[in-house]
Design an enzyme around this catalytic site. Structure first.
Site, PDB file in Angstrom:
ATOM      1  N   TRP A 129     106.164   9.308 -61.336  1.00 46.07           N
ATOM      2  CA  TRP A 129     107.311  10.115 -60.927  1.00 46.07           C
ATOM      3  C   TRP A 129     106.982  11.131 -59.837  1.00 46.07           C
ATOM      4  CZ3 TRP A 129     105.590  14.958 -61.541  1.00 46.07           C
ATOM      5  CH2 TRP A 129     104.621  15.174 -62.526  1.00 46.07           C
ATOM      6  N   GLU A 227      95.293   3.213 -59.187  1.00 47.99           N
ATOM      7  CA  GLU A 227      95.072   4.531 -58.579  1.00 47.99           C
ATOM      8  C   GLU A 227      95.436   5.542 -59.644  1.00 47.99           C
ATOM      9  OE1 GLU A 227      95.865   8.017 -57.602  1.00 47.99           O
ATOM     10  OE2 GLU A 227      97.457   7.289 -56.279  1.00 47.99           O
ATOM     11  N   LEU A 228      94.402   6.190 -60.202  1.00 44.20           N
ATOM     12  CA  LEU A 228      94.594   7.031 -61.375  1.00 44.20           C
ATOM     13  C   LEU A 228      94.413   8.504 -61.016  1.00 44.20           C
ATOM     14  CD1 LEU A 228      92.716   4.675 -63.853  1.00 44.20           C
ATOM     15  CD2 LEU A 228      95.138   4.681 -63.221  1.00 44.20           C
ATOM     16  N   CYS A 261      97.786  13.705 -57.535  1.00 42.49           N
ATOM     17  CA  CYS A 261      96.453  13.230 -57.932  1.00 42.49           C
ATOM     18  C   CYS A 261      95.386  13.729 -56.971  1.00 42.49           C
ATOM     19  CB  CYS A 261      96.427  11.704 -57.975  1.00 42.49           C
ATOM     20  SG  CYS A 261      97.496  10.986 -59.236  1.00 42.49           S
TER      21      CYS A 261
END
Length: 453
Positions: A129, A227-228, A261
């Site tokens: 989100w 992609e964390l 991130c």
């Protein structure tokens, strides 16, 4: 799916969820669409991306307002996100053919050997989100132009954004079933991955979600890209231009209301400039305008939900209880909505959440180091490995240290950012695979060797 405006706490829209039967129908249509879409000339697919970019710019205000309403992004930053989506469409419209051009190899006389890049089929994208348009378009643009078709499972708090993206692509001229949104709960994702019609998966999101998707994909031997999270170090050396570094540091931590991130999260600062840097960082954080995300003067909006803000505040409180010093902020604002102020922590113990975990909000943790060797040791003292930055007036020194930081991307004298022209992704528990540029468009293709004798 109820959409709750995080700035007011009010439910502003409700969407009907899709069920297992809807997923089954979508997979049928995706498979059928792929058979014809893969045969469309690439130049035609590139032209459709140009049309998508034009639509995004024409509807920039509409989509920015939608983003702001659903997840609280300050309106000017939301408009900037739409512009970036148009950019990634234009980038792949211009360079896809060059990226995917056949590569020829040495071969015996009278033969021809090449690698061709052919699409795989339907790709399932599970998206977050925090950048509800950008994260999707950086997947959709390269994959659609490569000849794949997309299935989007977006975060449950931004269903309007998910449907709007589908609308953009449909109105641009893409076949109706080349990109479909699935408004499904998380418990239906694994079933979709398990289906033979889904050929690959990609996820941007949390570590647990990434682990679940990677596990389900691996069990079926399907390609995945993750992609964390990140806990990016922002390394300030003794020779840094402090005025610029402080200004950029304030923005690096607080952009998108701190919900990124690749935001700078751990500030690693040389002792010689530590006091001045901390003073400037606190002053800059306190000067930011926190408020109504629809107001163009707002720089920091609400957190995306009350639950997320509560989790962030718990991490701050536990860090202070462990021994960290609260320099500014640290308490939810006394007003309607999920508003958390820009916060700075110093003297952070190694076992505190602010040192070990990802704090997904406007909270900076600052660490004092004596020299560059200790700076690199501190920068690498993390399970994460998404991005990082080094700040110094000596470019050669900065580049040398950039190679010593364990991360997927390190910037010298620049805030970490994703850019269509360069590969993006992490190492360690920050994921694997790459998005964007030539590397990104080649993640979900069959690199087929063709030998003609």
């Amino acid at each position: 799916m109820d959409v709750v405006d995080p700035a007011t706490g009010e439910t502003v829209e409700t969407y009907e969820e899709d069920d297992a039967a809807d997923v089954e129908d979508a997979l049928d249509r995706a498979e059928a669409a792929f058979d014809s879409w893969r045969e469309r000339p690439r130049r035609e697919r590139e032209e459709l991306l140009v049309s998508a970019a034009e639509i995004l710019r024409d509807r920039k205000s509409e989509y920015a307002e939608l983003m702001t309403r659903e997840m609280g992004k300050p309106i000017e930053q939301a408009e900037g996100e739409i512009e970036k989506c148009a950019w990634v469409c234009e980038h792949y419209a211009e360079f896809a053919s060059a990226y995917l051009e056949d590569e020829y190899h040495p071969s015996p006389p009278g033969s021809e050997v090449k690698t061709s890049y052919e699409p795989l089929g339907p790709v399932l994208a599970v998206m977050p989100w925090n950048f509800p348009f950008w994260q999707v378009f950086r997947f959709a643009a390269p994959n659609l132009v490569a000849g794949n078709v997309g299935l989007l499972k977006h975060a449950s708090n931004v269903p309007g954004c998910a449907l709007a993206i589908e609308e953009v692509l449909r109105d641009a001229g893409f076949p109706e079933d080349a990109f479909q949104t699935l408004l499904i709960p998380s418990d239906l994702v694994e079933d979709a991955i398990d289906d033979d019609r889904v050929k690959a998966t990609t996820l941007t999101g949390s570590g647990p979600a990434g682990s679940a998707v990677a596990s389900a994909s691996g069990k079926r031997i399907k390609k995945s890209v993750l992609e964390l999270g990140g806990s990016d170090p922002f390394v300030v050396l003794d020779d840094a231009d402090l005025e610029t570094t402080i200004e950029e540091g304030v923005w690096a931590r607080n952009q998108n209301s701190g919900q990124s991130c690749i935001a700078a999260k751990r500030f690693v600062v040389h002792d010689d400039v530590y006091d001045e840097f901390v003073s400037g960082l606190v002053e800059g954080a306190e000067a930011l305008t926190v408020g109504d995300p629809t107001d163009r003067d707002t720089e920091v909006g609400p957190q995306a939900s009350a639950d997320l803000m509560a989790e962030l505040h718990d991490q701050v409180e536990r860090s202070v209880e462990a021994g960290a010093t609260l320099e500014t902020g640290g308490e939810p604002l006394d007003r309607d909505g999920a508003f958390y102020p820009p916060t700075v922590l110093t003297d952070v113990p190694d076992d505190a959440p602010a040192a070990r975990d990802e704090l997904f909000g406007p909270v900076a943790a600052v660490f004092r180091v004596d020299d560059e060797e200790e700076a690199i040791e501190r920068a690498n003292d993390t399970r994460f490995g998404l991005g990082g930055s080094v700040w110094t007036t000596d470019r050669e020194r900065g580049e040398r240290l950039a190679h010593e930081i364990d991360a997927g991307c390190v910037y010298v004298n620049r805030v970490v950012a994703s850019d269509p022209r360069v590969p993006f992704g992490g190492v360690g528990i920050s994921g694997f695979g790459r998005e964007l540029s030539e590397a990104g468009i080649k993640e979900f293709v069959n690199r087929k060797t063709v030998w003609v004798q």
